[in-house]
Design an enzyme around this catalytic site. Structure first.
Site, PDB file in Angstrom:
ATOM      1  N   GLU A  49      -1.266  63.393  16.364  1.00  0.00           N
ATOM      2  CA  GLU A  49      -2.433  62.740  17.282  1.00  0.00           C
ATOM      3  C   GLU A  49      -1.342  62.638  18.663  1.00  0.00           C
ATOM      4  O   GLU A  49      -0.433  62.377  18.705  1.00  0.00           O
ATOM      5  CB  GLU A  49      -2.363  61.555  16.756  1.00  0.00           C
ATOM      6  CG  GLU A  49      -3.193  61.259  15.444  1.00  0.00           C
ATOM      7  CD  GLU A  49      -3.249  59.785  14.623  1.00  0.00           C
ATOM      8  OE1 GLU A  49      -3.083  59.026  15.549  1.00  0.00           O
ATOM      9  OE2 GLU A  49      -3.900  59.810  14.020  1.00  0.00           O
ATOM     10  N   ASP A  60      -3.941  48.950  21.971  1.00  0.00           N
ATOM     11  CA  ASP A  60      -2.259  49.390  21.630  1.00  0.00           C
ATOM     12  C   ASP A  60      -1.298  48.212  22.013  1.00  0.00           C
ATOM     13  O   ASP A  60      -1.722  47.376  22.907  1.00  0.00           O
ATOM     14  CB  ASP A  60      -2.041  50.522  22.470  1.00  0.00           C
ATOM     15  CG  ASP A  60      -2.960  51.848  21.951  1.00  0.00           C
ATOM     16  OD1 ASP A  60      -2.450  52.135  20.911  1.00  0.00           O
ATOM     17  OD2 ASP A  60      -3.408  52.346  22.511  1.00  0.00           O
ATOM     18  N   TYR A 175      -9.348  56.801   9.439  1.00  0.00           N
ATOM     19  CA  TYR A 175      -8.191  56.196   9.809  1.00  0.00           C
ATOM     20  C   TYR A 175      -8.282  54.732   9.520  1.00  0.00           C
ATOM     21  O   TYR A 175      -9.054  53.849  10.065  1.00  0.00           O
ATOM     22  CB  TYR A 175      -7.872  56.393  11.209  1.00  0.00           C
ATOM     23  CG  TYR A 175      -6.675  56.159  11.987  1.00  0.00           C
ATOM     24  CD1 TYR A 175      -5.920  54.724  11.740  1.00  0.00           C
ATOM     25  CD2 TYR A 175      -5.943  56.861  12.581  1.00  0.00           C
ATOM     26  CE1 TYR A 175      -5.023  54.261  12.243  1.00  0.00           C
ATOM     27  CE2 TYR A 175      -4.588  56.794  13.473  1.00  0.00           C
ATOM     28  CZ  TYR A 175      -4.013  55.311  13.102  1.00  0.00           C
ATOM     29  OH  TYR A 175      -2.865  55.132  13.392  1.00  0.00           O
TER      30      TYR A 175
END
Length: 274
Positions: A49, A60, A175
């Protein structure tokens, strides 16, 4: 057959999970980042990734946020990210590569232009963390026509009523974000991950990858014993950061240290019994 499908089918035949690594493109600079990406397959990465640098990576944690800022400060851009993919594909035609990030840089680049250029560069999939399934058709349709999988995310709060919407139109893999919160936070328990993976698999035949919070070979092995893939990002990005001097220049041996650490994580995944 796509690289992602081929990879997961091969690993299923070997009765093991995939090891997925995340790094941010152009962190801390183009040449160092490319050297790391080039070395990841030999260090055990089955899927890569590659983060698309963005000024406001809201999903994040601090480590990947700082990586994005370093990448931008050293000239990172969508053009350079796709150039990195092209350079990687020139020497590696097999390892799946997924771009991960936010919709704004894609939209600013131009969706049709982006999907065409990404496909030509050798991108296999996209994870756009701030683009919900109800709103991703404008990217998902042209990406699909270009042969690029759009990978959806499920979370601990994705219940059985929500999962069909998340999975409708998904491709490549699912995911599963194992913890509520940003990247690099706490880790989920093995039992919680096992229950979540089983619930997702009741709704789809797609492989399920698990990420967020994996930092050690032991944690990677636990996930690999349950899921179809274990994803490690913040731990690798933090090691890159730790190998920089005060000017964000790589210290001697930094790339080797990152790849050595990656090998220990890959060994954990490979030793897991499924």
């Amino acid at each position: 057959m796509s690289r992602l499908k081929s990879c997961f089918e091969r690993l299923a035949g070997e009765n093991r999970a995939a090891f997925v690594t995340f790094v941010t493109a152009n962190d801390p600079d183009f040449d160092t980042s490319l050297e790391i990406v080039m070395g990841l397959p030999d260090a055990g990465a089955d899927i890569i990734e590659l983060g698309m640098p963005f000024t406001d990576p809201s999903a994040d944690g601090p480590a990947i946020d700082r990586a994005a800022q370093r990448a931008l400060a050293s000239g990172g851009s969508m053009i350079k990210t796709l150039e990195m993919v092209r350079r990687f594909r020139a020497v590696n035609a097999d390892t799946p590569l997924v771009l991960m990030g936010y919709f704004n840089p894609v939209y600013a680049y131009g969706i049709d232009r982006f999907t065409a250029d990404a496909a030509a560069a050798g991108v296999d999939g996209l994870i756009i963390v701030d683009l919900p399934p109800e709103e991703d058709e404008e990217l998902r349709v042209p990406a699909g026509k270009a042969g690029i999988d759009v990978i959806r995310l499920a979370t601990p709060t994705s219940d059985d009523a929500r999962l069909p919407t998340i999975l409708s139109g998904a491709s490549g893999f699912v995911y599963y974000v194992a913890v509520a919160g940003v990247t690099g936070g706490k880790s989920a328990t093995k039992d919680d991950i096992g229950a979540a993976v089983a619930r997702i698999k009741a709704h789809t035949d797609l492989p399920v990858a698990v990420g967020f919070g994996i930092r050690t070979p032991e944690q990677a092995a636990d996930v690999a014993s349950i899921a179809d893939a274990a994803v490690v990002g913040s731990a690798i990005v933090s090691l890159i950061e730790g190998g920089l001097d005060s000017d964000n220049k790589p210290k001697k041996g930094m790339t080797e240290d990152v790849l050595t650490f990656t090998r220990t994580l890959a060994d954990g995944v490979r030793q897991a019994k499924r």
